[in-house]
Each structure stands twice: as structure tokens, then as C-alpha cells.
Design an enzyme around this catalytic site. Structure first.
Site, short mmCIF file in Angstrom:
data_model
loop_
_atom_site.label_atom_id
_atom_site.label_comp_id
_atom_site.label_asym_id
_atom_site.label_seq_id
_atom_site.Cartn_x
_atom_site.Cartn_y
_atom_site.Cartn_z
N ASP A 1 -1.58 6.80 6.04
CA ASP A 1 -2.64 5.85 5.70
C ASP A 1 -2.84 4.99 6.93
O ASP A 1 -1.96 4.21 7.31
CB ASP A 1 -2.18 5.01 4.50
N TRP B 1 0.83 -1.22 0.00
CA TRP B 1 0.00 0.00 0.00
C TRP B 1 0.86 1.26 0.00
O TRP B 1 0.59 2.21 -0.73
CB TRP B 1 -0.97 0.01 1.19
N LYS C 1 -11.91 -1.81 7.13
CA LYS C 1 -11.07 -2.69 7.92
C LYS C 1 -11.50 -2.70 9.39
O LYS C 1 -11.67 -3.73 9.99
CB LYS C 1 -9.60 -2.27 7.82
C1 LIG Z 1 -7.00 -2.05 2.39
C2 LIG Z 1 -6.02 -0.96 2.36
C3 LIG Z 1 -5.97 -0.03 1.31
C4 LIG Z 1 -6.91 -0.07 0.14
O1 LIG Z 1 -8.15 0.37 0.56
P1 LIG Z 1 -9.37 0.64 -0.45
O2 LIG Z 1 -10.38 1.23 0.47
O3 LIG Z 1 -9.76 -0.69 -1.00
O4 LIG Z 1 -8.92 1.58 -1.50
C5 LIG Z 1 -5.03 0.99 1.38
N1 LIG Z 1 -4.17 1.08 2.41
C6 LIG Z 1 -4.18 0.19 3.42
C7 LIG Z 1 -3.20 0.34 4.53
C8 LIG Z 1 -5.09 -0.85 3.42
O5 LIG Z 1 -5.09 -1.75 4.43
#
Ligand SMILES: *Cc1c(COP(=O)(O)O)cnc(C)c1O
Length: 355
Positions: free
Chosen positions: A163, A95, A187
Site C-alpha cells: 500500500d 491501514w 494523497k
Molecule cells: C488514506 C489511506 C488509505 C485509505 O484510502 P481510501 O482511498 O480512503 O480507501 C489506505 N492506506 C493508506 C496508507 C492511506 O494513507
């Protein structure tokens, strides 16, 4: 997982939310009933995470991945003819890497450090920011490789952007350390469809003129996340999740539970003759626990892991495959996973016979 209590509450209100005579899915996003819901969601989040007054909370769409574009667009991109700005990204996994790749379209990206050399099993030492950095980006919890930043980089006046998709609200977090935090809801916060952005308000308004209007933080902030139709249902469930967290005792209690769950699982893996955790000890995530079979022969290892997945699924233990880009195995033990769920997995790991 979502808390069973939350799903039941949502189920009981599915045709009639809070006595309004309609489902949240039927409400106009401009109705007083829905505005109450989104305002309550924001107030609860601010209370749980102690979000300071001078930070703006946004409920957006497009997932965490749209933030890979919105962050550099709003914090670093420039108008035609102006000199490109810089940003530092730390490469701690898939990511983090994708975020950096997307940012290159808008800013000059320096990869300040990377843990790619050891398959992202640790968090590298972060360098100081460059003087001209417009922001400094990290992925707080690396969902796929199971590592977490326990100590944040010191970025001085350069806004730290994170993030936090897979760890927000899993333990206390000092929002003041960040210029911007973003997290896809699915998540740890609620159902898919909503992305939370928490931004220091003084950072709003930096997007160049050519920025698509839907991708401007300042527009969404001015319209209180109601510039266009927001993901109403997702925001509603998030507010129920926030209530659930508060009722249990807030983030200190979440952290206590999550530490207990993670400790039990890592201990079982460390002591297992068959499996081992892949992340280095001092960087281990509380939320995502990747592991592999200890077997050195790749073919035999894959066979053990595949049999483990099949037998675990038959025992009711599901979603244990590693991310498709990492392979191996992974247990994601987000807030709503009860300690009993982890205990069942621990027992299964201990009893698993590799043959
Ligand atoms: C799952 C995840 C993403 C992607 O998320 P989307 O909502 O599907 O775009 C990005 N960064 C992290 C750290 C993730 O766990």
C-alpha cells in the site's frame, strides 16, 4: 495539496479540454478524446516511475481500502473445496492492520511482525516469508504514524505487495521489487476517486470463479481500465500532476524537495522545547510528520495541542490535527506542499508560546 499550476490548468480547461469543445466531465469514456487522456496518464506514470514493460497499470475506483479486499481476492483466494492459502502481513499501523483484517476473509493471515508495542513509532524487522505464502503485504508509508520502510523485506519468490497510498511518486521506487503496488490518488497523485494499481502482469488471472467481476484485476487489465466508466476527471487531473512532476525533474527532484522539507520540520520539532516528533528517527516519513506536545500531563498536553491548532488555523496553517485514531498533531507535506509552506510552519512552531 495539489500543485496550483495543475489547478489553474484544469480551471482554464474546465469547459473545453484540449480544444475538444467539451469538459472532461462531459466526455464519453469511450471517446477518442478520453482514451487519449487515459493513455497519456499511463505513459507519463510509466516514464516517471520507470514501470517495467511486464507490469500492468490499472486506474480503478473504491479507494485504497477496496484494495484491502482485491489483493487477497486476486492473489490468494481459492475456489470452494480447495485448501485456503496463506499470506504474511506486517502490522505497522491503522491501514496495515485494516488490510490484514480484511484479508482474513480470503486467506490465512500471519501477522509476521508488529510495531504496536510502541504505538507504531517504528518499522519492525520483517521475518522471511512462509514457504506457502501467496503474497507478503506491507504498508510502505504509514500515513497516520509517520513511519516509512526505508529497506524493503526480502521476500524471494513470494510477491511483495505494498500500500503506497501516501508516498507513491514522492521519491524513486524500484517497481521490480514488488508484485503489486496500490495507491489511492488523493494523497499525492490527484483528486479522490481513482486508485492506481501497478501489478506484475503474470499475477493477473488468479482470482477464483466466484470473485465479483468488478473486483478482478484480469478483467480491468483486459479492458485497459475501461471495463466500466472510470473516474475520468480524476485520471485527467492525475495526468496534469504527472506532467508537473516530469517538468520539475521527475522523482529525483521530488525526493530532493521532500527531503529538504522534512528535514526542516523534523529539526524544528527536535529542537522545540514545546513539541517533539513521535516517529523514531531512522523510520521517519518524508510525507507525514506526526508530533505531540512534550507536556507529560495528558490534560495539559491536549490543551496545548488544541490551542496550537486554533492559533495555527488563525495564521492560515490548516489541517494540522493528528488522525482521529491517533490524536496529537500531524503535518502532511505531500509533493505539492512548497518549501515556503513548511518554512511558515517551522516559524510558527518556533514562536508558539505554550503559556
Ligand atoms: C488514506 C489511506 C488509505 C485509505 O484510502 P481510501 O482511498 O480512503 O480507501 C489506505 N492506506 C493508506 C496508507 C492511506 O494513507
Amino acid at each position: 495539496m495539489l500543485p496550483l499550476e495543475v489547478l489553474k490548468a484544469a480551471g482554464s480547461e474546465i469547459t473545453c479540454a484540449h480544444g475538444t469543445g467539451q469538459s472532461v466531465m462531459e466526455m464519453s469514456h469511450r471517446s477518442r478524446d478520453f482514451i487519449k487522456i487515459i493513455e497519456r496518464a499511463e505513459a507519463l506514470l510509466r516514464e516517471i516511475l520507470s514501470v517495467p514493460e511486464d507490469y500492468t497499470v490499472l486506474f480503478l475506483q473504491g479507494g485504497a481500502m477496496l484494495q484491502f479486499s482485491m489483493v487477497p481476492l486476486n492473489l490468494g483466494a481459492v475456489n470452494a473445496g480447495e485448501a485456503r492459502k496463506k499470506a504474511t502481513y506486517i502490522d505497522t499501523g491503522v491501514w496495515a492492520g485494516k488490510a490484514a483484517e480484511e484479508a482474513k476473509k480470503y486467506v490465512d493471515v500471519r501477522i509476521g511482525a508488529s510495531s504496536k508495542d510502541k504505538n507504531y513509532s517504528y518499522i519492525p524487522a520483517p521475518p522471511p516469508p512462509q514457504n506457502e505464502d501467496s503474497f507478503y503485504h506491507i504498508c510502505l508509508n504509514n500515513t497516520i504514524f509517520g513511519t516509512v520502510w526505508n529497506e524493503l523485506p526480502e521476500t524471494g519468490a513470494v510477491p511483495l505487495v505494498s500500500d503506497a497510498s501516501s508516498c507513491l511518486l514522492s521519491e524513486p521506487l524500484d517497481v521490480r521489487r514488488f508484485g503489486l503496488i496500490y495507491a489511492g490518488a488523493q494523497k499525492n497523485l490527484g483528486p479522490a476517486g481513482c486508485t492506481l494499481v501497478i501489478i506484475r502482469s503474470e499475477l493477473l488471472g488468479g482470482a477464483p470463479d466466484w470473485t465479483p467481476v468488478m473486483l478482478r484485476y484480469d478483467i480491468h487489465a483486459k479492458e485497459k481500465s475501461l471495463f466500466n466508466t472510470p473516474p475520468c476527471w480524476s485520471i485527467y487531473i492525475m495526468s496534469l500532476v504527472f506532467e508537473w512532476i516530469l517538468k520539475l525533474g521527475g522523482l529525483p527532484e521530488m525526493a530532493k524537495r521532500n527531503r529538504e522539507k522534512a528535514a526542516a520540520l523534523y529539526e524544528a520539532l527536535e529542537n522545540s522545547p514545546v513539541f517533539r516528533p513521535t516517529a523514531e528517527k531512522q523510520f521517519r516519513s518524508l510525507m507525514n510528520v506526526p508530533f505531540v506536545a512534550r507536556e507529560e500531563n495528558a490534560e495539559k498536553r491536549a490543551a496545548i495541542e488544541s490551542r496550537f491548532l486554533n492559533e495555527a488555523a488563525a495564521a492560515g496553517l490548516i489541517n494540522l490535527a493528528g488522525h482521529r485514531l491517533a490524536g496529537g498533531l500531524r503535518a502532511s507535506i505531500y509533493n505539492a506542499m512548497p518549501i515556503e509552506g513548511v518554512a511558515a510552519l517551522v516559524k510558527f512552531i518556533k514562536n508558539f508560546d505554550p503559556k
